[in-house]
Design a protein around this motif. Structure first.
Motif, mmCIF file in Angstrom:
data_model
loop_
_atom_site.group_PDB
_atom_site.id
_atom_site.type_symbol
_atom_site.label_atom_id
_atom_site.label_comp_id
_atom_site.label_asym_id
_atom_site.label_seq_id
_atom_site.Cartn_x
_atom_site.Cartn_y
_atom_site.Cartn_z
ATOM 1 N N ARG A 132 40.187 67.744 22.925
ATOM 2 C CA ARG A 132 40.988 66.673 23.518
ATOM 3 C C ARG A 132 40.173 65.950 24.576
ATOM 4 N N PHE A 133 40.580 64.712 24.863
ATOM 5 C CA PHE A 133 39.802 63.883 25.771
ATOM 6 C C PHE A 133 40.739 63.060 26.643
ATOM 7 N N GLY A 134 40.428 62.978 27.933
ATOM 8 C CA GLY A 134 41.240 62.177 28.836
ATOM 9 C C GLY A 134 40.379 61.469 29.861
ATOM 10 N N TYR A 135 40.875 60.359 30.365
ATOM 11 C CA TYR A 135 40.140 59.617 31.389
ATOM 12 C C TYR A 135 41.115 58.800 32.226
ATOM 13 N N LEU A 136 40.643 58.340 33.400
ATOM 14 C CA LEU A 136 41.448 57.529 34.307
ATOM 15 C C LEU A 136 40.936 56.108 34.297
ATOM 16 N N SER A 137 41.844 55.178 34.495
ATOM 17 C CA SER A 137 41.439 53.771 34.559
ATOM 18 C C SER A 137 42.352 53.028 35.528
ATOM 19 N N GLN A 138 41.850 51.901 36.026
ATOM 20 C CA GLN A 138 42.607 51.110 37.005
ATOM 21 C C GLN A 138 42.847 49.708 36.453
ATOM 22 N N HIS A 139 44.099 49.236 36.561
ATOM 23 C CA HIS A 139 44.465 47.897 36.108
ATOM 24 C C HIS A 139 45.375 47.267 37.156
ATOM 25 N N ASN A 140 44.947 46.124 37.675
ATOM 26 C CA ASN A 140 45.783 45.385 38.644
ATOM 27 C C ASN A 140 46.253 46.258 39.807
ATOM 28 N N GLY A 141 45.344 47.080 40.298
ATOM 29 C CA GLY A 141 45.650 47.914 41.448
ATOM 30 C C GLY A 141 46.415 49.189 41.141
ATOM 31 N N LYS A 142 46.733 49.434 39.886
ATOM 32 C CA LYS A 142 47.445 50.644 39.479
ATOM 33 C C LYS A 142 46.522 51.536 38.641
ATOM 34 N N TRP A 143 46.792 52.848 38.731
ATOM 35 C CA TRP A 143 45.982 53.825 37.999
ATOM 36 C C TRP A 143 46.786 54.430 36.858
ATOM 37 N N THR A 144 46.109 54.681 35.756
ATOM 38 C CA THR A 144 46.745 55.354 34.621
ATOM 39 C C THR A 144 45.813 56.446 34.104
ATOM 40 N N ALA A 145 46.414 57.439 33.475
ATOM 41 C CA ALA A 145 45.666 58.494 32.799
ATOM 42 C C ALA A 145 45.871 58.331 31.302
ATOM 43 N N THR A 146 44.792 58.326 30.580
ATOM 44 C CA THR A 146 44.857 58.194 29.125
ATOM 45 C C THR A 146 44.395 59.496 28.496
ATOM 46 N N ASP A 182 43.934 61.449 24.779
ATOM 47 C CA ASP A 182 43.888 61.303 23.322
ATOM 48 C C ASP A 182 44.274 59.890 22.895
ATOM 49 N N GLY A 183 43.846 58.909 23.689
ATOM 50 C CA GLY A 183 44.086 57.514 23.355
ATOM 51 C C GLY A 183 45.443 56.979 23.749
ATOM 52 N N VAL A 184 46.309 57.825 24.318
ATOM 53 C CA VAL A 184 47.651 57.392 24.720
ATOM 54 C C VAL A 184 47.675 57.199 26.229
ATOM 55 N N GLU A 185 47.906 55.961 26.658
ATOM 56 C CA GLU A 185 47.918 55.656 28.082
ATOM 57 C C GLU A 185 49.250 56.059 28.700
ATOM 58 N N GLY A 186 49.176 56.717 29.867
ATOM 59 C CA GLY A 186 50.375 57.148 30.563
ATOM 60 C C GLY A 186 50.901 56.087 31.501
ATOM 61 N N PRO A 187 51.940 56.417 32.287
ATOM 62 C CA PRO A 187 52.534 55.461 33.226
ATOM 63 C C PRO A 187 51.539 55.037 34.302
ATOM 64 N N ALA A 188 51.819 53.908 34.935
ATOM 65 C CA ALA A 188 50.970 53.399 36.014
ATOM 66 C C ALA A 188 51.435 53.986 37.349
ATOM 67 N N TYR A 189 50.459 54.391 38.174
ATOM 68 C CA TYR A 189 50.746 54.971 39.485
ATOM 69 C C TYR A 189 49.864 54.326 40.542
ATOM 70 N N GLU A 190 50.285 54.464 41.781
ATOM 71 C CA GLU A 190 49.492 53.919 42.888
ATOM 72 C C GLU A 190 48.186 54.683 43.053
ATOM 73 N N GLU A 191 48.250 55.987 42.855
ATOM 74 C CA GLU A 191 47.053 56.821 42.929
ATOM 75 C C GLU A 191 47.171 57.922 41.886
#
Length: 276
Positions: free
Chosen positions: A1-15, A17-26
């Protein structure tokens, strides 16, 4: 399995297995996977609350979560971590809260190899100290009142009172090893993480008892010889946290235990409490 973090418009998400999770402040720096890779968890912030997000589901909000304490059991069936709300600290196991403590050790809960037992170091909560007079043995009524007043105000207690045979670093023996939800004896200082044997039946840890400036390794509650220090002093000089990196080791069959320490200025290896 594989996961990573990314930032969009000041919000962070955890992805994962290719499925992006909810957006959070941190979001915490690490996504933790269970040993069998069937579960994952990370820490995130939304509004004023911090959450553990496990398999995409948010847990309850906290003022603070110790990210490094987040741990899965070896059988991948359980998830535990340490968190704080207000002045109280808790160990959380599968969403269930421990009693309130003043502090839960930053390393958080430790699972036994079979995943059926859990242990952690905790300091007595101010509420418990208020209700339990035996929480501050060796102090006069005036000294105890001073300690409790500081605790009620949320202040750190860094007092030194003369006790029988030595000095209490924190004014009271407050650190307890909590094993399977049951607090053990109270000590002035904890000296090592709590360790389970390979068969999960035995428990060992190092601590300094009240009025004793020495460290002892406790095996199933029985104290070993007094040590000036657990571990290697050269490592300690380089890093004050080094003693925590020197584990107490059980033999594969769980019948014996070994650790390094210093006695009378000499470093020794002790096996079953006897210098080797």
């Amino acid at each position: 399995r594989f996961g990573y973090l990314s930032q969009h418009n000041g919000k962070w998400t955890a992805t994962v297995d290719g499925v992006e999770g909810p957006a959070y402040e941190e979001v915490s720096f690490l996504i933790r996977f269970s040993p069998d890779e069937s579960h994952y968890a990370y820490v995130a912030k939304k509004g004023d609350g911090w959450f553990v997000v496990a398999d995409g589901r948010e847990g309850q909000p906290w003022d603070q979560i110790e990210e490094d304490s987040l741990v899965f059991s070896a059988d991948s069936k359980h998830l535990a971590y340490a968190a704080r709300k207000g002045a109280a600290a808790y160990a959380i196991l599968d969403g269930a809260l421990s009693p309130a403590y003043e502090e839960v050790d930053l390393e958080g809960p430790v699972f036994s190899p079979d995943g059926k037992r859990v242990a952690y170091w905790a300091r007595l909560a101010p509420e418990a100290a208020k209700q339990d007079e035996s929480a501050i043995p060796g102090l006069t009524a005036a000294q105890a009142a001073e300690v409790l007043e500081k605790l009620r105000k949320g202040e750190k207690v860094e007092l030194s009172f003369e006790l029988t045979g030595g000095t209490g670093m924190f004014g009271a023996p407050c650190w307890s090893p909590v094993v399977d939800g049951v607090p053990g004896p109270r000590y002035d200082q904890k000296g090592s993480p709590i360790v389970f044997s390979p068969d999960s039946k035995r428990v060992a840890y190092a601590a300094a008892p009240t009025g004793d400036n020495k460290t002892h390794v406790y095996l199933d509650g029985v104290a070993g010889p007094a040590l000036n220090q657990l571990g290697n002093l050269e490592d300690i000089a380089r890093d004050p946290l080094a003693p925590r990196l020197w584990p107490i080791r059980f033999s594969p069959d769980s019948s014996r235990v070994a650790y390094a320490g210093w006695i009378a200025g000499k470093q020794v290896l002790l096996v079953d409490g006897v210098p080797w």
